[in-house]
Design an enzyme around this catalytic site. Structure first.
Site, mmCIF file in Angstrom:
data_model
loop_
_atom_site.group_PDB
_atom_site.id
_atom_site.type_symbol
_atom_site.label_atom_id
_atom_site.label_comp_id
_atom_site.label_asym_id
_atom_site.label_seq_id
_atom_site.Cartn_x
_atom_site.Cartn_y
_atom_site.Cartn_z
ATOM 1 N N HIS A 130 0.821 -1.229 0.000
ATOM 2 C CA HIS A 130 0.000 0.000 0.000
ATOM 3 C C HIS A 130 0.852 1.275 0.000
ATOM 4 C CE1 HIS A 130 -3.623 -2.284 0.428
ATOM 5 N NE2 HIS A 130 -3.315 -2.742 1.624
ATOM 6 N N HIS A 169 -6.234 -7.315 -0.464
ATOM 7 C CA HIS A 169 -6.379 -5.877 -0.718
ATOM 8 C C HIS A 169 -5.627 -5.486 -1.991
ATOM 9 C CE1 HIS A 169 -6.687 -6.390 3.732
ATOM 10 N NE2 HIS A 169 -7.745 -5.627 3.532
ATOM 11 N N ASP A 248 -4.251 -12.851 3.337
ATOM 12 C CA ASP A 248 -5.508 -12.429 3.963
ATOM 13 C C ASP A 248 -6.731 -12.698 3.082
ATOM 14 O OD1 ASP A 248 -4.508 -10.532 2.247
ATOM 15 O OD2 ASP A 248 -4.517 -8.891 3.692
#
Ligand SMILES: [Zn+2]
Length: 311
Positions: A130, A169, A248
């Site tokens: 990120h 993500h 995840d």
């Protein structure tokens, strides 16, 4: 050659506070599982040096590195905690952890290119995907994978590298850094909409972004990998593959709602290995990103490593 395994102890000292899912126990759980299962005996444990600032600046702006460095070194000197965004904070050890995480990725890259290992896994934190060129966010400070990929291209003379990101993500930071850099192909899948709510529209033609609705299961993910990732990777013929290995998207992980299980991570890893064997002399550097259910994380890292190491 065995699979190299980097697990710098400095990465365990970064701590964002009680109850934070991106916790030091993640690395402890992985190491415990590897030792308990006997897998550790088959890995080539390597020590990591901290990255130098000129390494970090391969992917981040000089201004950002100076600014975050001042903030994190300040935390290290005072022993205080500083907030970076609502989800991300630093303690006295964050600066050292972030430099060792990036350093491990760079040294793993050198080791694999120099033939000291077929492939490598970096069990590091803070994670990186990120972190944009000029911003830390979403538990990430330095984009470990983007730094390593740029190191391979800018310093080691590789012409084409691929980045594979299967974290739940979207790797918005990696996309921000490498979109439009035609020396890099990034293939990713991620739950959408979910933090950071980006990725549905790719920012460059060198991005293969696959947004997935919640509750997508492994069988569907495998079909998507076959249909979208693998043909793009085959056409691109990467000379080395970097993996943003977030776990995840596991069924048990509470930070997302995808339905992958250990067998899916093994399958994806073997497919990536096939591409690497055909085009990249087998060269893969995989770097831990997310994965917050400690048991699912450790089991998933173990199957990923078994596949990497041909065990
Ligand atoms: Zn994640």
């Amino acid at each position: 050659m065995p699979t190299a395994y980097f697990n710098p102890p400095e990465c365990r000292r970064h701590d964002m506070g009680d109850g934070h899912p991106e916790c030091p126990e993640r690395l402890a759980a992985i190491d415990d599982w590897l030792i308990g299962s006997g897998l550790s005996q088959a890995l080539d444990y390597r020590e990591a040096r901290p990255a130098e600032l000129r390494d970090v600046e391969l992917a981040h702006t000089h201004g950002y590195v100076a600014e975050i460095g001042e903030l994190l070194r300040g935390c290290a000197e005072t022993g205080g905690r500083c907030a970076v965004d609502p989800d991300t904070s630093a303690n006295a050890h964050t600066w050292s952890a972030a430099l060792h995480a990036a350093g491990a990725a760079v040294q793993a890259t050198d080791l694999v290119i120099d033939g000291g290992a077929d492939n490598a896994f970096c069990a590091v934190r803070p994670p990186g995907h990120h972190a944009t060129r000029d911003q830390s966010m979403g538990f990430c400070f330095f984009n470990n994978v983007a730094i390593a990929a740029r190191h391979a291209l800018d310093r080691r003379g590789l012409k084409r590298v691929a980045i594979v990101d299967f974290d739940v993500h979207h790797g918005n930071g990696t996309e921000d850094i490498i979109a439009g850099d035609d020396r890099v192909l990034m293939v990713s899948l991620f739950q959408h909409p979910l933090y950071p709510y980006s990725g549905a529209v790719p920012k460059g033609t060198n991005m293969v972004n696959v947004p997935l609705p919640p509750y997508t299961r492994g069988a569907e993910v495998r079909e998507i990998v076959e249909a979208m990732w693998l043909p793009a990777l085959e056409r691109f013929k990467p000379q080395m593959i970097f993996v943003s290995a977030g776990f995840d998207a596991h069924r048990d992980d509470d930070l997302g709602q995808l339905g992958l299980v250990e067998a899916d991570y093994e399958w994806i890893t073997l497919k990536v290995k096939d591409v690497a064997a055909r085009h990249a002399k087998g060269r893969i550097v995989s770097v831990l990103e997310g994965g917050y259910h400690l048991h699912a994380l450790s089991r998933s890292v173990a199957v990923h490593l078994r596949a990497l190491a041909d065990l």
